[in-house]
Design an enzyme around this catalytic site. Structure first.
Site, mmCIF file in Angstrom:
data_model
loop_
_atom_site.group_PDB
_atom_site.id
_atom_site.type_symbol
_atom_site.label_atom_id
_atom_site.label_comp_id
_atom_site.label_asym_id
_atom_site.label_seq_id
_atom_site.Cartn_x
_atom_site.Cartn_y
_atom_site.Cartn_z
ATOM 1 C CD GLU A 1 0.012 0.163 4.245
ATOM 2 O OE1 GLU A 1 0.729 -0.838 4.106
ATOM 3 O OE2 GLU A 1 -1.237 0.110 4.246
ATOM 4 C CG HIS B 1 -1.956 -1.140 1.079
ATOM 5 N ND1 HIS B 1 -2.306 -1.969 2.117
ATOM 6 C CD2 HIS B 1 -2.660 -1.565 -0.001
ATOM 7 C CE1 HIS B 1 -3.204 -2.848 1.679
ATOM 8 N NE2 HIS B 1 -3.433 -2.626 0.396
ATOM 9 C CG ASN C 1 -2.969 -7.533 0.947
ATOM 10 O OD1 ASN C 1 -2.606 -8.634 0.516
ATOM 11 N ND2 ASN C 1 -3.168 -7.309 2.250
ATOM 12 N NE ARG C 2 -8.942 -6.140 1.263
ATOM 13 C CZ ARG C 2 -7.932 -5.741 2.047
ATOM 14 N NH1 ARG C 2 -6.682 -6.078 1.766
ATOM 15 N NH2 ARG C 2 -8.181 -5.015 3.132
ATOM 16 N NE ARG D 1 -6.260 -0.134 0.698
ATOM 17 C CZ ARG D 1 -6.063 -0.877 1.788
ATOM 18 N NH1 ARG D 1 -5.454 -0.377 2.838
ATOM 19 N NH2 ARG D 1 -6.476 -2.127 1.832
ATOM 20 C CG HIS E 1 0.356 -4.279 4.868
ATOM 21 N ND1 HIS E 1 -0.442 -3.791 3.872
ATOM 22 C CD2 HIS E 1 0.765 -5.500 4.446
ATOM 23 C CE1 HIS E 1 -0.530 -4.668 2.882
ATOM 24 N NE2 HIS E 1 0.194 -5.729 3.216
ATOM 25 C CD GLU F 1 -1.799 -3.772 8.830
ATOM 26 O OE1 GLU F 1 -1.322 -2.622 8.688
ATOM 27 O OE2 GLU F 1 -2.503 -4.326 7.982
HETATM 28 ZN ZN ZN Z 1 -1.463 -1.988 3.981
#
Ligand code: ZN
Length: 415
Positions: free
Chosen positions: A177, A174, A249-250, A232, A305, A381
């Site tokens: 990040e 993303h 990430n999808r 993002r 992330h 994260e």
């Molecule tokens: Zn992320």
């Protein structure tokens, strides 16, 4: 070792043609981060709030939404929410604490005291590798929508190149990040610069082949530096819709089709794409995972992330399903969280992704766990829990990369 003095003046002219210049850079002065609780049964209200917000910072989270809101829309968002509080009074002021981009002789630990341009990140990797040509090489994993190569570094130890199971690490999936770029670079820097002087590191380098890709979403990352700091997704366009970007990430081609863990709306922060794996970045990353699986296998996959301070493992697409080695996944995560806490006191929450954070489909760790057959797959994260969010001040870079490395070392020892 020869250190290159790098400069943002070296911004690659070759890329100038593909960086969109038409739009103005977003000025976030006076924008606030609001944490809003939604009234019961409110898909409609959620959509209205997303429409009014400049960005949703935690898309998919059910308990509350953190949204960046312009001064003129604050009253409207507050009126729609059941409850709201201000998490950040002035996003523009917070971004200023990220500091100026700086150039350094690399590899040097001072690199980890400031943020850097994309061009300088590319040079960092090149220069680091140039200092350790006997046990590293630059690698690529396909290229982005706009044609940027996805760069990384492969590091090996005494067994020779490609002789051990793989540790694969992805950063900056993303775009906003930024701390994850710095952190994954720190992993590579530690492994190479400490190999000859630190027995713990040497043992870890001799145990695995490392493939570290600090920026797997280069177009998005560049866009955060030229146009919108809080972007993002990737920068893929659609003929049918003016909204830009797929959520990398999808988009992984495993359980992509399962409803509920991603958006089918191209304007959403979690837009899954039109078909499984139809983002160029995902095609390159999938090929990389499959190749490592088919060579020596993947022992550990980390998708790094921010933010929230979580260590998560599969599955994202199903909240009750657990991998066969769930207990071992938990024990490695527990030990990583303890190691992080021991360095700095920073507290992490650990658990299976879906039940601990939220449902995600087409995500990286579900892919690496099942089709990729990785022994251990985790999403980190990193800092913080929302105060600064994606724009950690420059003075938090070093504490963050150091504590995270301690967690990762403990995982590598147990893996
Ligand atoms: Zn992320």
């Amino acid at each position: 070792m020869k250190g290159l003095v790098i400069s943002s003046l070296l911004l690659p002219l070759a890329l100038a043609g593909v960086v969109p210049r038409a739009e103005e850079k977003v000025d976030y002065s006076g924008f606030k981060v609001l944490r809003v609780a939604l009234p019961e049964s409110t898909e409609d209200i959620e959509a209205q709030i997303e429409e009014l917000a400049a960005h949703v910072l935690n898309p998919g989270k059910s308990a509350h939404l953190d949204v960046v809101v312009s001064p003129e829309n604050i009253d409207a968002v507050t009126a729609l929410a059941a409850e709201s509080s201000v998490v950040n009074e002035d996003v523009g002021a917070a971004l200023a604490e990220e500091g100026e981009f700086k150039a350094y002789a690399v590899p040097s630990e001072s690199w980890f005291t400031a943020y850097h341009s994309y061009a300088d990140h590319t040079l960092f990797l090149r220069d680091l590798q140039a200092g350790f040509t006997g046990q590293s090489e630059l690698v690529t994993a396909g290229s982005s929508v706009q044609g940027r190569v996805i760069n990384g570094i492969h590091i090996w130890g005494s067994g020779g190149k490609g002789s051990k199971p793989a540790v694969l690490i992805h950063g900056t999936v993303h775009a906003r990040e930024w701390i994850t770029t710095m952190t994954t670079e720190y992993f590579a820097w530690q492994l190479l610069t400490k190999y000859s002087s630190d027995a713990t590191i040497r043992a870890l380098v001799d145990k695995f082949d490392y493939y570290i890709m600090p920026v797997v979403n280069p177009d998005g990352f560049v866009y955060t530096q030229t146009n919108d700091r809080l972007w993002r997704k990737n920068r893929q366009t659609l003929s049918s819709n003016s909204c830009v970007g797929r959520d990398i990430n999808r988009n992984w081609p495993y359980k992509w089709e399962v409803p509920g863990g991603a958006s089918t709306n191209p304007c959403s922060e979690t837009y899954k794409g039109q078909a499984a794996g139809d983002a160029p970045e995902n095609r390159g990353l999938v090929a990389q995972v499959n190749a490592l699986r088919d060579a020596r296998g993947i022992r550990l996959y980390l998708d790094v992330h921010s933010y929230g301070q979580y260590i998560l493992w599969p599955y994202g697409y199903d909240c009750s399903l657990r991998p066969d080695n769930d207990a071992k996944l938990r024990s490695l995560a527990t030990s990583a969280a303890s190691a992080i806490r021991a360095v700095s006191g920073t507290g992490y929450t650990i658990g299976p992704a879906c039940s601990t954070l939220y449902a995600t489909t087409g995500d990286s760790t579900d892919y690496t766990d099942v089709p990729g057959n990785a022994t251990y797959s985790y999403t980190y994260e990193l800092r913080d829990t929302g105060t600064y969010g994606f724009s950690l001040p420059a003075n938090q870079i070093q504490p963050t990369v150091r504590e995270t490395w301690a967690g990762v070392v403990s995982m590598l020892q147990g893996a």
